[in-house]
Design an enzyme around this catalytic site. Structure first.
Site, PDB file in Angstrom:
ATOM      1  CD  GLU A   1      -4.950  -6.203  -2.059  1.00 48.24           C
ATOM      2  OE1 GLU A   1      -5.563  -6.834  -1.201  1.00 48.24           O
ATOM      3  OE2 GLU A   1      -4.751  -4.964  -1.966  1.00 48.24           O
TER       4      GLU A   1
ATOM      5  CB  SER B   1      -9.948  -9.509   3.526  1.00 51.46           C
ATOM      6  OG  SER B   1     -11.045  -9.870   2.746  1.00 51.46           O
TER       7      SER B   1
ATOM      8  CB  CYS C   1      -7.880  -4.935  -4.296  1.00 49.64           C
ATOM      9  SG  CYS C   1      -6.910  -3.463  -3.854  1.00 49.64           S
TER      10      CYS C   1
ATOM     11  CB  CYS D   1     -10.857  -2.981  -0.582  1.00 49.39           C
ATOM     12  SG  CYS D   1      -9.993  -2.320  -2.026  1.00 49.39           S
TER      13      CYS D   1
ATOM     14  CG  ASN E   1      -1.931   1.076   1.206  1.00 45.26           C
ATOM     15  OD1 ASN E   1      -1.570   2.240   1.096  1.00 45.26           O
ATOM     16  ND2 ASN E   1      -3.192   0.725   1.334  1.00 45.26           N
TER      17      ASN E   1
ATOM     18  CG  HIS F   1      -5.884  -0.252  -1.674  1.00 43.95           C
ATOM     19  ND1 HIS F   1      -7.150  -0.735  -1.428  1.00 43.95           N
ATOM     20  CD2 HIS F   1      -5.860   1.004  -1.175  1.00 43.95           C
ATOM     21  CE1 HIS F   1      -7.856   0.188  -0.801  1.00 43.95           C
ATOM     22  NE2 HIS F   1      -7.111   1.249  -0.646  1.00 43.95           N
TER      23      HIS F   1
ATOM     24  CG  ASP G   1      -5.949   2.221   2.897  1.00 44.53           C
ATOM     25  OD1 ASP G   1      -5.342   2.767   1.953  1.00 44.53           O
ATOM     26  OD2 ASP G   1      -6.066   0.998   3.007  1.00 44.53           O
TER      27      ASP G   1
END
Length: 147
Positions: A52, A77, A82, A79, A39, A50, A142
């Protein structure tokens, strides 16, 4: 622990050391990391970087077949943003470090045929819970939460 999740954790720790949010990710194709990231919203002043998304960006332009044979590892996990990228590129498997601190769109991913494996890794949990406790304002920003 899986070496690829360890690589994602190393990315998260790098992000934290840079003053950012400790979420890391790697993309693996045929047993080789092709993209890694963390991130970097704070570091780059970005709305979308982010962990990912950073890993996808750092993987560079790949043929669709590569994504469809890849595994994405992420410390938290994913979002909605992503998860949308995971679906867009057809990544078939996601390994999640933990989802206790934040439950992303795992059910959406599963409903679209993505295999989601959640490890509930103690290091990932402690890292995120510590960050959330120390920087609740940055965490809320975020994940798009006000107040």
């Amino acid at each position: 622990m899986d070496a690829f999740m360890q690589a994602a954790i190393a990315e998260a720790l790098q992000g934290l050391a840079e003053g950012g949010i400790p979420i890391g990710s790697v993309i693996v194709h045929q047993g080789r990391v092709i993209g890694r990231g963390h991130n970097r919203r704070v570091q780059l002043g970005s709305a979308i970087r982010h962990g990912e998304m950073d890993a996808l960006e750092n993987a560079g332009r790949q043929p669709a077949a590569v994504y469809r044979e890849s595994v994405l590892y992420t410390t938290l996990s994913p979002c909605a943003m992503c998860s949308g990228a995971i679906l867009l590129y057809g990544i078939p498997r996601v390994v999640v470090g933990e989802n206790q601190s934040f439950m992303g769109e795992e059910s959406l991913l599963r409903s679209r045929g993505v295999t989601v494996e959640v490890l509930q890794d103690a290091q990932c949990i402690a890292m995120m819970q510590g960050f959330i406790a120390s920087r609740p304002d940055l965490w809320r920003e975020d994940i798009g939460v006000t107040g």
